[in-house]
Design an enzyme around this catalytic site. Sequence first.
Site, PDB file in Angstrom:
ATOM      1  N   THR A 143       9.912   2.043  -5.883  1.00 11.71           N
ATOM      2  CA  THR A 143       9.665   3.192  -5.004  1.00 11.71           C
ATOM      3  C   THR A 143      10.942   3.997  -4.768  1.00 11.71           C
ATOM      4  O   THR A 143      10.984   5.216  -5.007  1.00 11.71           O
ATOM      5  CB  THR A 143       9.105   2.697  -3.651  1.00 11.71           C
ATOM      6  N   VAL A 144      11.984   3.343  -4.293  1.00  9.26           N
ATOM      7  CA  VAL A 144      13.207   4.066  -3.919  1.00  9.26           C
ATOM      8  C   VAL A 144      13.969   4.549  -5.157  1.00  9.26           C
ATOM      9  O   VAL A 144      14.479   5.679  -5.189  1.00  9.26           O
ATOM     10  CB  VAL A 144      14.108   3.177  -3.025  1.00  9.26           C
ATOM     11  N   LYS A 199      18.541  -3.341   3.391  1.00  7.71           N
ATOM     12  CA  LYS A 199      18.910  -3.830   4.731  1.00  7.71           C
ATOM     13  C   LYS A 199      18.938  -5.347   4.813  1.00  7.71           C
ATOM     14  O   LYS A 199      19.742  -5.910   5.564  1.00  7.71           O
ATOM     15  CB  LYS A 199      17.979  -3.271   5.796  1.00  7.71           C
ATOM     16  N   GLY A 216      15.139   4.949   6.554  1.00  8.65           N
ATOM     17  CA  GLY A 216      14.712   5.693   5.360  1.00  8.65           C
ATOM     18  C   GLY A 216      15.438   7.020   5.238  1.00  8.65           C
ATOM     19  O   GLY A 216      16.644   7.076   5.001  1.00  8.65           O
ATOM     20  N   ILE A 238      16.121   9.170   7.547  1.00 12.42           N
ATOM     21  CA  ILE A 238      16.793   9.651   8.773  1.00 12.42           C
ATOM     22  C   ILE A 238      18.304   9.433   8.633  1.00 12.42           C
ATOM     23  O   ILE A 238      18.743   8.303   8.422  1.00 12.42           O
ATOM     24  CB  ILE A 238      16.269   8.885  10.014  1.00 12.42           C
ATOM     25  N   GLY A 251      -1.435   2.422   1.647  1.00  7.23           N
ATOM     26  CA  GLY A 251      -0.068   2.248   1.155  1.00  7.23           C
ATOM     27  C   GLY A 251       0.987   2.187   2.251  1.00  7.23           C
ATOM     28  O   GLY A 251       2.184   2.254   1.984  1.00  7.23           O
ATOM     29  N   ASP A 269      11.958  -7.084   9.289  1.00  6.10           N
ATOM     30  CA  ASP A 269      12.562  -5.877   8.718  1.00  6.10           C
ATOM     31  C   ASP A 269      13.283  -5.085   9.821  1.00  6.10           C
ATOM     32  O   ASP A 269      14.422  -4.642   9.641  1.00  6.10           O
ATOM     33  CB  ASP A 269      11.460  -5.023   8.069  1.00  6.10           C
ATOM     34  N   LYS A 284      17.447  -4.197  10.346  1.00  4.33           N
ATOM     35  CA  LYS A 284      17.994  -2.855  10.619  1.00  4.33           C
ATOM     36  C   LYS A 284      18.755  -2.849  11.938  1.00  4.33           C
ATOM     37  O   LYS A 284      19.818  -2.217  12.041  1.00  4.33           O
ATOM     38  CB  LYS A 284      16.861  -1.828  10.636  1.00  4.33           C
ATOM     39  N   GLY A 288       9.444   5.537   2.320  1.00  3.54           N
ATOM     40  CA  GLY A 288       8.743   6.348   1.323  1.00  3.54           C
ATOM     41  C   GLY A 288       9.669   6.752   0.199  1.00  3.54           C
ATOM     42  O   GLY A 288      10.886   6.807   0.354  1.00  3.54           O
TER      43      GLY A 288
HETATM   44  N1  NAP Z   1      10.191   1.597   0.028  1.00  4.72           N
HETATM   45  C1  NAP Z   1      10.811   2.219   1.014  1.00  4.72           C
HETATM   46  O1  NAP Z   1      10.281   3.175   1.573  1.00  4.72           O
HETATM   47  C2  NAP Z   1      12.171   1.772   1.453  1.00  4.72           C
HETATM   48  C3  NAP Z   1      12.791   2.423   2.544  1.00  4.72           C
HETATM   49  C4  NAP Z   1      14.081   2.060   2.916  1.00  4.72           C
HETATM   50  C5  NAP Z   1      14.724   1.047   2.236  1.00  4.72           C
HETATM   51  N2  NAP Z   1      14.083   0.391   1.218  1.00  4.72           N
HETATM   52  C6  NAP Z   1      14.804  -0.658   0.524  1.00  4.72           C
HETATM   53  O2  NAP Z   1      15.022  -0.226  -0.813  1.00  4.72           O
HETATM   54  C7  NAP Z   1      15.019  -1.347  -1.678  1.00  4.72           C
HETATM   55  C8  NAP Z   1      13.992  -1.134  -2.772  1.00  4.72           C
HETATM   56  O3  NAP Z   1      12.723  -1.009  -2.191  1.00  4.72           O
HETATM   57  P1  NAP Z   1      11.477  -0.460  -3.015  1.00  4.72           P
HETATM   58  O4  NAP Z   1      10.427  -0.165  -2.024  1.00  4.72           O
HETATM   59  O5  NAP Z   1      11.902   0.580  -3.958  1.00  4.72           O
HETATM   60  O6  NAP Z   1      11.048  -1.785  -3.808  1.00  4.72           O
HETATM   61  P2  NAP Z   1      10.136  -1.851  -5.110  1.00  4.72           P
HETATM   62  O7  NAP Z   1       9.219  -0.694  -5.176  1.00  4.72           O
HETATM   63  O8  NAP Z   1       9.562  -3.225  -5.122  1.00  4.72           O
HETATM   64  O9  NAP Z   1      11.176  -1.707  -6.301  1.00  4.72           O
HETATM   65  C9  NAP Z   1      12.140  -2.697  -6.582  1.00  4.72           C
HETATM   66  C10 NAP Z   1      12.626  -2.483  -8.003  1.00  4.72           C
HETATM   67  O10 NAP Z   1      13.646  -3.446  -8.288  1.00  4.72           O
HETATM   68  C11 NAP Z   1      13.224  -4.255  -9.382  1.00  4.72           C
HETATM   69  N3  NAP Z   1      13.684  -5.618  -9.190  1.00  4.72           N
HETATM   70  C12 NAP Z   1      13.493  -6.391  -8.109  1.00  4.72           C
HETATM   71  N4  NAP Z   1      14.069  -7.602  -8.277  1.00  4.72           N
HETATM   72  C13 NAP Z   1      14.627  -7.572  -9.490  1.00  4.72           C
HETATM   73  C14 NAP Z   1      15.368  -8.507 -10.268  1.00  4.72           C
HETATM   74  N5  NAP Z   1      15.645  -9.729  -9.782  1.00  4.72           N
HETATM   75  N6  NAP Z   1      15.804  -8.153 -11.480  1.00  4.72           N
HETATM   76  C15 NAP Z   1      15.526  -6.916 -11.980  1.00  4.72           C
HETATM   77  N7  NAP Z   1      14.828  -5.976 -11.311  1.00  4.72           N
HETATM   78  C16 NAP Z   1      14.379  -6.302 -10.079  1.00  4.72           C
HETATM   79  C17 NAP Z   1      11.712  -4.143  -9.415  1.00  4.72           C
HETATM   80  O11 NAP Z   1      11.267  -4.447 -10.700  1.00  4.72           O
HETATM   81  P3  NAP Z   1       9.709  -4.682 -11.012  1.00  4.72           P
HETATM   82  O12 NAP Z   1       9.059  -3.348 -10.851  1.00  4.72           O
HETATM   83  O13 NAP Z   1       9.714  -5.164 -12.383  1.00  4.72           O
HETATM   84  O14 NAP Z   1       9.214  -5.669 -10.024  1.00  4.72           O
HETATM   85  C18 NAP Z   1      11.540  -2.674  -9.059  1.00  4.72           C
HETATM   86  O15 NAP Z   1      11.818  -1.857 -10.139  1.00  4.72           O
HETATM   87  C19 NAP Z   1      14.747  -2.560  -0.791  1.00  4.72           C
HETATM   88  O16 NAP Z   1      15.968  -3.127  -0.404  1.00  4.72           O
HETATM   89  C20 NAP Z   1      14.055  -1.945   0.401  1.00  4.72           C
HETATM   90  O17 NAP Z   1      14.203  -2.727   1.569  1.00  4.72           O
HETATM   91  C21 NAP Z   1      12.825   0.739   0.823  1.00  4.72           C
END
Ligand code: NAP
Length: 455
Positions: free
Chosen positions: A13-14, A105, A134, A136, A187, A201, A205, A302
């Site tokens: 996602t990010v 985080k 996120g 902000i 979602g 979570d 933070k 998001g």
């Molecule tokens: N989503 C949000 O809105 C949001 C907001 C603020 C902060 N964050 C933070 O941003 C970070 C990413 O979140 P996200 O929502 O983007 O997560 P996500 O959608 O699950 O994406 C994670 C990505 O990292 C890859 N990955 C995870 N573990 C791995 C490993 N051991 N080796 C290789 N690739 C790996 C995943 O691969 P696969 O696709 O193959 O599984 C995927 O491409 C997290 O720390 C989260 O707390 C997220």
Amino acid sequence: MKTIKVGMLGIGTVGSGTYKALEMNMAAIEKFAGVHIEIAKILNRRPEAKRAVDVPREKYTADPYEIIHDPEIQIIAEVMGGIEPATTYMAEALKAGKHVVTANKAALAVNGRMLQQLAMDHHVMLRFEASVGGGIPIINAVSDQLVSNQYDEVLGILNVTTNYILTQMTDKGADYADVLRDAQEKGFAEADPSGDVEGHDAANKLSILISLLFGKEVLPKDIPTQGITAVSAMDISYATEFGYKVKLLGRALRTPEGLVCSVEPTLLPVSHPMASVSNEFNAVFVKGNAVDELMFYGKGAGQMPTGSAVLGDIIDIANCIVKNAAYDLQPLLSYDSEMPVLGEGSAQYYIRMTAADRPGILGRIATTFAKYGISLESVMQRGGGTANPGAVPSAGAAFAANIAPSMSGSEPEPSVPLIFIVYKVDRKALDEALQEIRDKGYAESINAVMRVQER
Ligand SMILES: NC(=O)c1ccc[n+]([C@@H]2O[C@H](COP(=O)([O-])OP(=O)(O)OC[C@H]3O[C@@H](n4cnc5c(N)ncnc54)[C@H](OP(=O)(O)O)[C@@H]3O)[C@@H](O)[C@H]2O)c1
């Protein structure tokens, strides 16, 4: 124009949001920063998987060290999540002299001190705007523009999933389980929502915010944390009648005795600016000794909002690199405060219990509260009438005067909910009073205890 190459760990996602935001705004970014930013390599362990952005296949690698040790890559964006192996990859990148930007985080809350020390040792920057709130811009605002302040208080609605669920429960009068299902379909909640709904979570933070604003290391495990799984539609409805909204609130407060902190469902007066923060929006409210009260509000998660925050940090660093400006190596997180950590401290509380609908019960409960020095601000008895005694300094005595003295009678009686809002009390004293109320059989069950934010 000079090109700065970035390596990205993860394309979920990010990661997709970061990539897309750069593509979308490339021209404006180049004009502002005077540099071309290229996401040159991306860690992708499943190159066949469909991603939210079209990325040329040759940018993908399944080997993180091909990115970490690439001499052309100067910035690494860690957007994979989880504590490990993300912490190890970030540590190795810092040791290899790469600047690191992260949204993680969970890793920062636990390993921030070590990662920051590595960044300082290797004269590179560690930036993490996306890790709290996120989109902000709270981290950079409080550590840059507002750095002249000493902070006394921070309140945060820090998690999108829980804020969405509580908002929907409030608006629709629906129960937690139904709203969670709806949130998952839309979602706003993961298939396994436990990290969000149990408050972990938000605690991660808050731990980062405490280090940033109060210079104190409080690990998430040391922050008293209660999630929203036990919040009922009934409590939300009673809270509304009393003039409150229920929010999962992270808070930290500097007191003369030490630092008070917690993450817990909290009754917020509807007049509080945080009470109107709904659904996928989050907010952080800070009180500085110079700037006074400030609230930062926006999309707490998001793809695009979080991608925007990650990209903002990348641009800042690229800007320093290209201008040969000194890196901003000032550590954002600090851990040297000797202030003791007090846990939840004292607060007002909302309590719902179930008791037999029998004369005298309310008085006995009030007398027990009074014994522990707990005064009642408001009382509501459903099914048996409503009372609101207002400011009752010794509520026990006031009620005791109006009750029948005995609890005799053997016929089964109907039960009624009793709802109290008590004046400021230490949580330990409250728990002891509730234990006695239960042990003596005055209440059949204690159904809910929630902190009330002062007006
Ligand atoms: N989503 C949000 O809105 C949001 C907001 C603020 C902060 N964050 C933070 O941003 C970070 C990413 O979140 P996200 O929502 O983007 O997560 P996500 O959608 O699950 O994406 C994670 C990505 O990292 C890859 N990955 C995870 N573990 C791995 C490993 N051991 N080796 C290789 N690739 C790996 C995943 O691969 P696969 O696709 O193959 O599984 C995927 O491409 C997290 O720390 C989260 O707390 C997220």
